[in-house]
Design a protein around this motif. Sequence first.
Motif, PDB file in Angstrom:
ATOM      1  N   SER A 451       0.823  -1.213   0.000  1.00 29.70           N
ATOM      2  CA  SER A 451       0.000   0.000   0.000  1.00 29.70           C
ATOM      3  C   SER A 451       0.860   1.268   0.000  1.00 29.70           C
ATOM      4  CB  SER A 451      -0.968   0.003   1.191  1.00 29.70           C
ATOM      5  OG  SER A 451      -0.258   0.228   2.384  1.00 29.70           O
ATOM      6  N   LEU A 452       2.098   1.148   0.432  1.00 31.81           N
ATOM      7  CA  LEU A 452       2.999   2.311   0.368  1.00 31.81           C
ATOM      8  C   LEU A 452       3.614   2.456  -1.031  1.00 31.81           C
ATOM      9  CD1 LEU A 452       4.985   2.040   3.755  1.00 31.81           C
ATOM     10  CD2 LEU A 452       3.466   3.900   3.076  1.00 31.81           C
ATOM     11  N   GLY A 453       3.299   1.492  -1.904  1.00 32.27           N
ATOM     12  CA  GLY A 453       3.844   1.539  -3.264  1.00 32.27           C
ATOM     13  C   GLY A 453       5.208   0.876  -3.350  1.00 32.27           C
ATOM     14  N   LEU A 454       5.524   0.068  -2.365  1.00 36.89           N
ATOM     15  CA  LEU A 454       6.819  -0.630  -2.363  1.00 36.89           C
ATOM     16  C   LEU A 454       6.593  -2.106  -2.672  1.00 36.89           C
ATOM     17  CD1 LEU A 454       8.014   0.959   1.017  1.00 36.89           C
ATOM     18  CD2 LEU A 454       8.786   1.625  -1.271  1.00 36.89           C
ATOM     19  N   ASP A 455       7.682  -2.818  -2.919  1.00 36.67           N
ATOM     20  CA  ASP A 455       7.548  -4.266  -3.106  1.00 36.67           C
ATOM     21  C   ASP A 455       6.971  -4.884  -1.848  1.00 36.67           C
ATOM     22  OD1 ASP A 455       8.740  -3.873  -5.487  1.00 36.67           O
ATOM     23  OD2 ASP A 455      10.749  -4.543  -4.837  1.00 36.67           O
ATOM     24  N   GLN A 456       6.299  -5.990  -2.050  1.00 40.03           N
ATOM     25  CA  GLN A 456       5.638  -6.662  -0.934  1.00 40.03           C
ATOM     26  C   GLN A 456       6.587  -6.964   0.232  1.00 40.03           C
ATOM     27  OE1 GLN A 456       3.163  -9.789  -2.475  1.00 40.03           O
ATOM     28  NE2 GLN A 456       3.114 -10.843  -0.503  1.00 40.03           N
ATOM     29  N   ALA A 457       7.829  -7.321  -0.101  1.00 41.15           N
ATOM     30  CA  ALA A 457       8.773  -7.730   0.958  1.00 41.15           C
ATOM     31  C   ALA A 457       9.720  -6.596   1.373  1.00 41.15           C
ATOM     32  CB  ALA A 457       9.583  -8.922   0.481  1.00 41.15           C
ATOM     33  N   PHE A 539       9.227   5.328   8.944  1.00 41.61           N
ATOM     34  CA  PHE A 539       9.587   4.607   7.724  1.00 41.61           C
ATOM     35  C   PHE A 539       8.754   5.072   6.526  1.00 41.61           C
ATOM     36  CE2 PHE A 539       9.911   0.893   4.890  1.00 41.61           C
ATOM     37  CZ  PHE A 539      11.292   0.762   4.851  1.00 41.61           C
ATOM     38  N   SER A 540       7.480   5.399   6.774  1.00 41.14           N
ATOM     39  CA  SER A 540       6.620   5.844   5.661  1.00 41.14           C
ATOM     40  C   SER A 540       6.782   7.349   5.414  1.00 41.14           C
ATOM     41  CB  SER A 540       5.158   5.521   5.964  1.00 41.14           C
ATOM     42  OG  SER A 540       4.696   6.307   7.047  1.00 41.14           O
ATOM     43  N   ASN A 541       7.747   7.940   6.088  1.00 44.83           N
ATOM     44  CA  ASN A 541       8.027   9.380   5.989  1.00 44.83           C
ATOM     45  C   ASN A 541       6.763  10.214   6.263  1.00 44.83           C
ATOM     46  OD1 ASN A 541       9.954  11.384   5.721  1.00 44.83           O
ATOM     47  ND2 ASN A 541       9.527  11.706   3.542  1.00 44.83           N
ATOM     48  N   GLY A 542       5.999   9.769   7.222  1.00 48.15           N
ATOM     49  CA  GLY A 542       4.839  10.539   7.665  1.00 48.15           C
ATOM     50  C   GLY A 542       3.551  10.222   6.935  1.00 48.15           C
ATOM     51  N   LYS A 543       3.617   9.309   5.950  1.00 48.89           N
ATOM     52  CA  LYS A 543       2.387   8.984   5.215  1.00 48.89           C
ATOM     53  C   LYS A 543       1.382   8.305   6.160  1.00 48.89           C
ATOM     54  CE  LYS A 543       0.631   6.727   1.097  1.00 48.89           C
ATOM     55  NZ  LYS A 543       0.866   5.728   0.055  1.00 48.89           N
ATOM     56  N   PRO A 576      13.209   7.198   6.970  1.00 45.50           N
ATOM     57  CA  PRO A 576      12.241   7.107   5.877  1.00 45.50           C
ATOM     58  C   PRO A 576      12.772   6.217   4.748  1.00 45.50           C
ATOM     59  CG  PRO A 576      12.386   9.343   6.665  1.00 45.50           C
ATOM     60  CD  PRO A 576      13.456   8.587   7.382  1.00 45.50           C
ATOM     61  N   ALA A 577      11.891   5.356   4.221  1.00 40.19           N
ATOM     62  CA  ALA A 577      12.309   4.377   3.211  1.00 40.19           C
ATOM     63  C   ALA A 577      12.992   5.090   2.041  1.00 40.19           C
ATOM     64  CB  ALA A 577      11.097   3.604   2.722  1.00 40.19           C
ATOM     65  N   TYR A 578      14.149   4.591   1.709  1.00 35.54           N
ATOM     66  CA  TYR A 578      14.956   5.221   0.667  1.00 35.54           C
ATOM     67  C   TYR A 578      14.170   5.357  -0.638  1.00 35.54           C
ATOM     68  CZ  TYR A 578      18.733   5.883  -2.670  1.00 35.54           C
ATOM     69  OH  TYR A 578      19.520   6.372  -3.668  1.00 35.54           O
ATOM     70  N   LYS A 579      13.471   4.262  -0.962  1.00 38.11           N
ATOM     71  CA  LYS A 579      12.745   4.244  -2.227  1.00 38.11           C
ATOM     72  C   LYS A 579      11.622   5.290  -2.233  1.00 38.11           C
ATOM     73  CE  LYS A 579      11.435   0.902  -5.633  1.00 38.11           C
ATOM     74  NZ  LYS A 579      10.494  -0.152  -5.841  1.00 38.11           N
ATOM     75  N   LEU A 580      10.972   5.418  -1.106  1.00 40.59           N
ATOM     76  CA  LEU A 580       9.877   6.399  -1.020  1.00 40.59           C
ATOM     77  C   LEU A 580      10.402   7.817  -1.200  1.00 40.59           C
ATOM     78  CD1 LEU A 580       7.575   5.500   2.027  1.00 40.59           C
ATOM     79  CD2 LEU A 580       7.049   5.385  -0.398  1.00 40.59           C
ATOM     80  N   VAL A 581      11.496   8.086  -0.556  1.00 40.22           N
ATOM     81  CA  VAL A 581      12.050   9.438  -0.580  1.00 40.22           C
ATOM     82  C   VAL A 581      12.573   9.782  -1.967  1.00 40.22           C
ATOM     83  CG1 VAL A 581      13.848  10.906   0.407  1.00 40.22           C
ATOM     84  CG2 VAL A 581      12.600   9.346   1.865  1.00 40.22           C
ATOM     85  N   THR A 582      13.257   8.806  -2.594  1.00 36.55           N
ATOM     86  CA  THR A 582      13.835   9.120  -3.912  1.00 36.55           C
ATOM     87  C   THR A 582      12.763   9.153  -4.998  1.00 36.55           C
ATOM     88  OG1 THR A 582      14.417   6.796  -4.064  1.00 36.55           O
ATOM     89  CG2 THR A 582      16.191   8.315  -3.513  1.00 36.55           C
ATOM     90  N   GLU A 583      11.859   8.161  -4.979  1.00 37.63           N
ATOM     91  CA  GLU A 583      10.857   8.118  -6.055  1.00 37.63           C
ATOM     92  C   GLU A 583       9.867   9.266  -5.951  1.00 37.63           C
ATOM     93  OE1 GLU A 583       9.094   4.259  -6.379  1.00 37.63           O
ATOM     94  OE2 GLU A 583      10.953   3.391  -7.154  1.00 37.63           O
ATOM     95  N   GLU A 584       9.502   9.597  -4.766  1.00 34.32           N
ATOM     96  CA  GLU A 584       8.532  10.689  -4.610  1.00 34.32           C
ATOM     97  C   GLU A 584       9.215  12.043  -4.467  1.00 34.32           C
ATOM     98  OE1 GLU A 584       5.622   9.713  -1.646  1.00 34.32           O
ATOM     99  OE2 GLU A 584       5.249   7.772  -2.566  1.00 34.32           O
ATOM    100  N   ARG A 585      10.516  12.015  -4.574  1.00 40.03           N
ATOM    101  CA  ARG A 585      11.331  13.227  -4.519  1.00 40.03           C
ATOM    102  C   ARG A 585      10.945  14.150  -3.363  1.00 40.03           C
ATOM    103  NH1 ARG A 585      12.245  14.899 -10.732  1.00 40.03           N
ATOM    104  NH2 ARG A 585      12.913  12.859 -11.393  1.00 40.03           N
TER     105      ARG A 585
END
Length: 618
Positions: A451-457, A539-543, A576-585
């Motif tokens: 649901s955060l838009g990340l891979d399941q694992a 981890f969800s950067n506040g989401k 905060p998840a690296y992928k979330l921060v970079t992809e969502e800039r």
Amino acid sequence: MAAYNFHRKIFEDPNNSTDPTDSCFFQCDQEKNPTGNCLSICSLLCPTYCNDTDSSPPPPPPLSHHSSLSLPLKISLVILILTFSFFLLYTLYKFYTVWYRSRRRRPPPPPSPENQETHDEFLDQDVLDHPIWSHTNCPLCRAGIVKNESSNLDDLRQTEEITHVAVSITDESNGEERRTEDDNRSSELIIGVADEEADKGNNEFLNMRRSVSLNDYAACRVRSDVYNNKNYYSDRHDYHTWFVCWCIFYPSYHNLHASQVLHVVPTLATCVDPLKMNSVKALAESPDLNHIPSIYAYSVNSTEPPASDLQDAIPTIDFSLLTSADPDLRSKTIQELDMACKDWGFFQVINHGVPEALMNMVIEKSAEFFDLTDDEKNEFEDKGVLDPIRYGTSFNTKKDGILYWRDFLKVIIHPEFHSPNKPLGFREVLLEYSKKTREVVKGLVSGISTSLGLDQAYVEKALKLESSLQILVVNLYPPCPQPELAMGLPPHSDHGLLTLLINNGVSGLQIKHKGKWVNVNNDLPNSFLVNTADQLQIFSNGKYKSVEHRAIVNNAVTRLSVAMANGPSPDTAVEPAYKLVTEERCKPEYHPMKYEEYVAMQQSNKLDGKTCLDKVRV
Ligand SMILES: O=C(O)CCC(=O)C(=O)O
Ligand SMILES: [Fe+2]
């Protein structure tokens, strides 16, 4: 020699003679020197004429601008003198204050007939510095000491078993000098006295008089006892009498009079000796307990409206659909999970696969633990935040200020398993419960990862959940004679990722939903109440936000809840998840912190809303 030269100049021959004898001859000449006054040296030369020696003082030296002080020099001199004077004055001042304080910290002289309070001439004196008059040695027990942050005297009065006196410790210095050195709490005491009229409803508490009745030394003792001494209940009887020895209570601030001095009355005379209590369960079971000791008096935030019942139902997540092979069903449930985390931070989980019998056993065995004898329980007495098994009362008695109407047992059950060896079978039940609940958490986390838009694992791997820190927290809230004045657990968010909560069917949990407190009733059988916690917010950067909740108490039945706190592995630095921060800039909103450090920070402080999270906020 200089004088000679100088005189020589005055009597100098107009012909510019350079010989000193010329000058003398000049003086010996009657025509040229009709007065006959000569230099003494010249009278040797012409004794017959020079009948008198020149005794007139030498004329002043010619003015020379080199001999006077220059302006910059004068200024420097003035500055130097001023600096020196200032330094001198400052040293004297410092010396005085140190001496003055040390004098005030000294224990008072023992009571003697002469210093018994008999007059009121102290009215015009500096009362803080006034000697302390002794009074009868009747015990004022701990129940009379509260931390009264709100200064709501009405509340305070209601919590007292007597009408004569209330004593509180305050954090407020209100302009008066703070006297603590080791932390920022004030050691000042406030004495409040209710007069007889208060009972007739005519009068409120009379004015509080601060720091007068207790000397500084007593104040410090009380402060350190209440805030720092773990064994306060059991072995502080010396303070108990000490405290009252040096008390004198005035009925009114403005109208002090010796005849109005009231007697100190034991605040819990009809109940138990609170110095012997080490659990709220013991206190609650004491006969004739009609009032809570004021150390348990909790001031609610008066600006907040009281909690209401929920208008909407708490979201329910069907765990079996989350793990379903049908992708549509799974994705629909993930959407529900997303909404639940975003809008509520709280949801019920059904069909989770943990046997109902096991959940019941957890409740049953936990209750049995609290029924063990004090000696058996005290084997697991809370010795520090890193202790794997901790039995205690309130939250953190060193920091709480007031006490919460709650006893607890905290056990680290993963990655290393621990368990009290009593009651019989508790260990096995906890081991099984730990395993089963981790499976539920794993399923929920994989749904959240998606649901955060990340891979399941992704979350599971990033936070090393195979070594997740799992802490079992059992909360016991015995019946409370004045539930509206006490608090089971104050508003807080949990430190982990997700907390799984079950209870014994008695409600008392409130969550903050859309800025208001709402009651949560567990109406679904065999379900978990799950709440989002701080590490998920980070981890969800506040989401997804961790949700604030609290536990209130009731006057009828014991409530027992079991919270399973599930977090990352202790050594994971959560950010905060690296992928979330970079992809969502977007910018990371939190600094990384090792989870075990975060837990220690939360557990060693006062439980206070989301203040821990604020400490890692960027
Ligand atoms: O007792 C409850 O319902 C809540 C307990 C809780 O919030 C906790 O243990 O963190
Ligand atoms: Fe909690």
